[in-house]
Design a protein around this motif. Sequence first.
Motif, PDB file in Angstrom:
ATOM      1  N   ASN A  10      20.622 -15.141 -49.619  1.00  0.00           N
ATOM      2  CA  ASN A  10      20.086 -13.855 -48.838  1.00  0.00           C
ATOM      3  C   ASN A  10      21.467 -13.167 -48.080  1.00  0.00           C
ATOM      4  OD1 ASN A  10      17.650 -13.459 -49.305  1.00  0.00           O
ATOM      5  ND2 ASN A  10      16.783 -14.852 -47.759  1.00  0.00           N
ATOM      6  N   ARG A  11      22.169 -14.148 -47.718  1.00  0.00           N
ATOM      7  CA  ARG A  11      23.496 -13.445 -46.970  1.00  0.00           C
ATOM      8  C   ARG A  11      24.366 -13.068 -47.862  1.00  0.00           C
ATOM      9  NH1 ARG A  11      24.307 -16.915 -41.411  1.00  0.00           N
ATOM     10  NH2 ARG A  11      22.205 -16.251 -40.451  1.00  0.00           N
ATOM     11  N   LYS A  12      24.981 -13.838 -48.972  1.00  0.00           N
ATOM     12  CA  LYS A  12      26.231 -13.628 -49.660  1.00  0.00           C
ATOM     13  C   LYS A  12      25.805 -13.440 -51.212  1.00  0.00           C
ATOM     14  CE  LYS A  12      28.733 -15.166 -46.305  1.00  0.00           C
ATOM     15  NZ  LYS A  12      29.925 -14.340 -45.812  1.00  0.00           N
ATOM     16  N   ILE A  13      24.638 -13.065 -51.725  1.00  0.00           N
ATOM     17  CA  ILE A  13      24.458 -12.623 -52.875  1.00  0.00           C
ATOM     18  C   ILE A  13      23.560 -11.503 -52.860  1.00  0.00           C
ATOM     19  CG2 ILE A  13      24.036 -13.424 -55.232  1.00  0.00           C
ATOM     20  CD1 ILE A  13      26.034 -15.126 -54.066  1.00  0.00           C
ATOM     21  N   PRO A  14      24.243 -10.272 -53.023  1.00  0.00           N
ATOM     22  CA  PRO A  14      23.255  -9.009 -52.998  1.00  0.00           C
ATOM     23  C   PRO A  14      22.555  -8.766 -53.926  1.00  0.00           C
ATOM     24  CG  PRO A  14      25.752  -8.634 -53.137  1.00  0.00           C
ATOM     25  CD  PRO A  14      25.730 -10.190 -53.224  1.00  0.00           C
ATOM     26  N   SER A  15      22.585  -9.613 -55.187  1.00  0.00           N
ATOM     27  CA  SER A  15      21.838  -9.044 -56.577  1.00  0.00           C
ATOM     28  C   SER A  15      20.471  -9.674 -56.559  1.00  0.00           C
ATOM     29  CB  SER A  15      22.805  -9.058 -57.652  1.00  0.00           C
ATOM     30  OG  SER A  15      22.968 -10.379 -57.904  1.00  0.00           O
ATOM     31  N   VAL A  16      20.369 -10.680 -55.674  1.00  0.00           N
ATOM     32  CA  VAL A  16      19.176 -11.599 -55.677  1.00  0.00           C
ATOM     33  C   VAL A  16      18.475 -11.427 -54.362  1.00  0.00           C
ATOM     34  CG1 VAL A  16      20.001 -13.202 -57.400  1.00  0.00           C
ATOM     35  CG2 VAL A  16      20.096 -13.782 -54.916  1.00  0.00           C
ATOM     36  N   GLU A  17      17.103 -11.565 -54.675  1.00  0.00           N
ATOM     37  CA  GLU A  17      16.080 -11.707 -53.253  1.00  0.00           C
ATOM     38  C   GLU A  17      15.399 -12.839 -53.321  1.00  0.00           C
ATOM     39  OE1 GLU A  17      13.119  -8.879 -51.126  1.00  0.00           O
ATOM     40  OE2 GLU A  17      13.434  -8.473 -53.288  1.00  0.00           O
ATOM     41  N   VAL A  18      15.330 -13.619 -51.991  1.00  0.00           N
ATOM     42  CA  VAL A  18      14.581 -14.813 -51.845  1.00  0.00           C
ATOM     43  C   VAL A  18      13.163 -14.653 -51.280  1.00  0.00           C
ATOM     44  CG1 VAL A  18      14.472 -17.173 -51.072  1.00  0.00           C
ATOM     45  CG2 VAL A  18      16.849 -16.215 -51.860  1.00  0.00           C
ATOM     46  N   ASN A  19      12.077 -15.324 -52.008  1.00  0.00           N
ATOM     47  CA  ASN A  19      10.841 -15.180 -51.436  1.00  0.00           C
ATOM     48  C   ASN A  19      10.210 -16.446 -51.527  1.00  0.00           C
ATOM     49  OD1 ASN A  19      10.511 -12.164 -50.911  1.00  0.00           O
ATOM     50  ND2 ASN A  19      10.930 -11.947 -53.283  1.00  0.00           N
ATOM     51  N   GLY A  20      10.192 -17.129 -50.410  1.00  0.00           N
ATOM     52  CA  GLY A  20       9.656 -18.531 -50.350  1.00  0.00           C
ATOM     53  C   GLY A  20      10.442 -19.330 -51.266  1.00  0.00           C
ATOM     54  N   GLN A  21       9.818 -19.973 -52.158  1.00  0.00           N
ATOM     55  CA  GLN A  21      10.348 -20.873 -53.115  1.00  0.00           C
ATOM     56  C   GLN A  21      10.715 -20.140 -54.656  1.00  0.00           C
ATOM     57  OE1 GLN A  21      11.232 -24.238 -52.678  1.00  0.00           O
ATOM     58  NE2 GLN A  21      10.591 -23.616 -50.558  1.00  0.00           N
ATOM     59  N   ARG A  22      10.715 -18.839 -54.529  1.00  0.00           N
ATOM     60  CA  ARG A  22      11.146 -18.079 -55.776  1.00  0.00           C
ATOM     61  C   ARG A  22      12.287 -17.226 -55.579  1.00  0.00           C
ATOM     62  NH1 ARG A  22       8.645 -20.353 -59.890  1.00  0.00           N
ATOM     63  NH2 ARG A  22       9.493 -18.514 -61.046  1.00  0.00           N
ATOM     64  N   VAL A  23      13.244 -16.932 -56.374  1.00  0.00           N
ATOM     65  CA  VAL A  23      14.267 -16.058 -56.370  1.00  0.00           C
ATOM     66  C   VAL A  23      14.276 -15.451 -57.504  1.00  0.00           C
ATOM     67  CG1 VAL A  23      17.014 -16.023 -56.191  1.00  0.00           C
ATOM     68  CG2 VAL A  23      15.790 -18.227 -55.507  1.00  0.00           C
ATOM     69  N   SER A  24      14.536 -13.770 -57.243  1.00  0.00           N
ATOM     70  CA  SER A  24      14.580 -12.991 -58.205  1.00  0.00           C
ATOM     71  C   SER A  24      15.495 -12.069 -57.990  1.00  0.00           C
ATOM     72  CB  SER A  24      13.089 -12.060 -58.154  1.00  0.00           C
ATOM     73  OG  SER A  24      12.991 -11.535 -56.809  1.00  0.00           O
ATOM     74  N   LEU A  25      15.803 -11.365 -59.399  1.00  0.00           N
ATOM     75  CA  LEU A  25      16.990 -10.391 -59.362  1.00  0.00           C
ATOM     76  C   LEU A  25      16.525  -9.005 -58.868  1.00  0.00           C
ATOM     77  CD1 LEU A  25      18.493 -11.327 -63.086  1.00  0.00           C
ATOM     78  CD2 LEU A  25      19.456 -11.812 -60.604  1.00  0.00           C
ATOM     79  N   LYS A  26      17.338  -8.372 -58.096  1.00  0.00           N
ATOM     80  CA  LYS A  26      16.804  -7.206 -57.355  1.00  0.00           C
ATOM     81  C   LYS A  26      17.032  -6.306 -58.687  1.00  0.00           C
ATOM     82  CE  LYS A  26      18.225  -7.914 -52.657  1.00  0.00           C
ATOM     83  NZ  LYS A  26      19.137  -7.664 -51.731  1.00  0.00           N
ATOM     84  N   SER A  27      16.054  -5.092 -58.874  1.00  0.00           N
ATOM     85  CA  SER A  27      16.092  -4.158 -59.974  1.00  0.00           C
ATOM     86  C   SER A  27      17.209  -3.105 -59.567  1.00  0.00           C
ATOM     87  CB  SER A  27      14.635  -3.656 -59.856  1.00  0.00           C
ATOM     88  OG  SER A  27      14.270  -2.999 -58.927  1.00  0.00           O
TER      89      SER A  27
END
Length: 250
Positions: free
Chosen positions: A233-250
Amino acid sequence: MTVIGMGEKKTPETFRVSCERFIFLDVIESSEEDAEDTARRASQSAKKNSAKKKTETKKSKVQTQPSLPELPPVPAQATLSGSDEFLGYVPSDTEDEDEDSGITALSDIEAAIVKMITDNSADGKETGLGEIGSRLVKIFPDFDIRNYHYSKLSEFLKDFPSLQVTNRDNAVWVTLKSTPDTEVEKQIQSIFARHNTADMNISMLKSELQDLNPNLDATIRKSGVTRFSVYLNRKIPSVEVNGQRVSLKS
């Protein structure tokens, strides 16, 4: 009772690992030949210098005869030319041998060291050079840095891309190198691309990322956090964490 074995590099691995310590005879012979070759080159160099001084003396009409300079002590496992000088590197006729020559693969050694450092870090301990040397011999009975043409363990470890060797408090410490966040981001994107998806389980992502990047834990700690999700969440701007899932930001 301590079992020490000796033999050539073609000695079966089953015998080598059954010993508490195994020494390759090839290494001993190579070290002796290197020492003799180094001494011979040093002697030849001294003779050339002496002849040059005699010539210069005649030209300047100096009557005193120069004496031969005393030869400095020659290290048994050091070279006197090029960038190898004092680096602990020992050239050998076997330098171009195939990796299947019988010695432990460098990748296996690196993996073992990474595990040592990671385990120690989890317990809040640092990893010293001496600990690595003693534990490597226990894991790989035939381990000897001379097999890889080195005479110093610290220089041997410096050539591993995932390791960092530092001198501090009159001791030598070995740590894992951290990876730039931009490089970690590229690795994450490659994992998503390989699975042809934009959403993954966070544990699965971390596991595959660690396979690509053995320095991941060191990178996370260096960023000032301890949890993988917080790091994302802090260092990788292209992804988003929601609970136990990680998704690429559109």
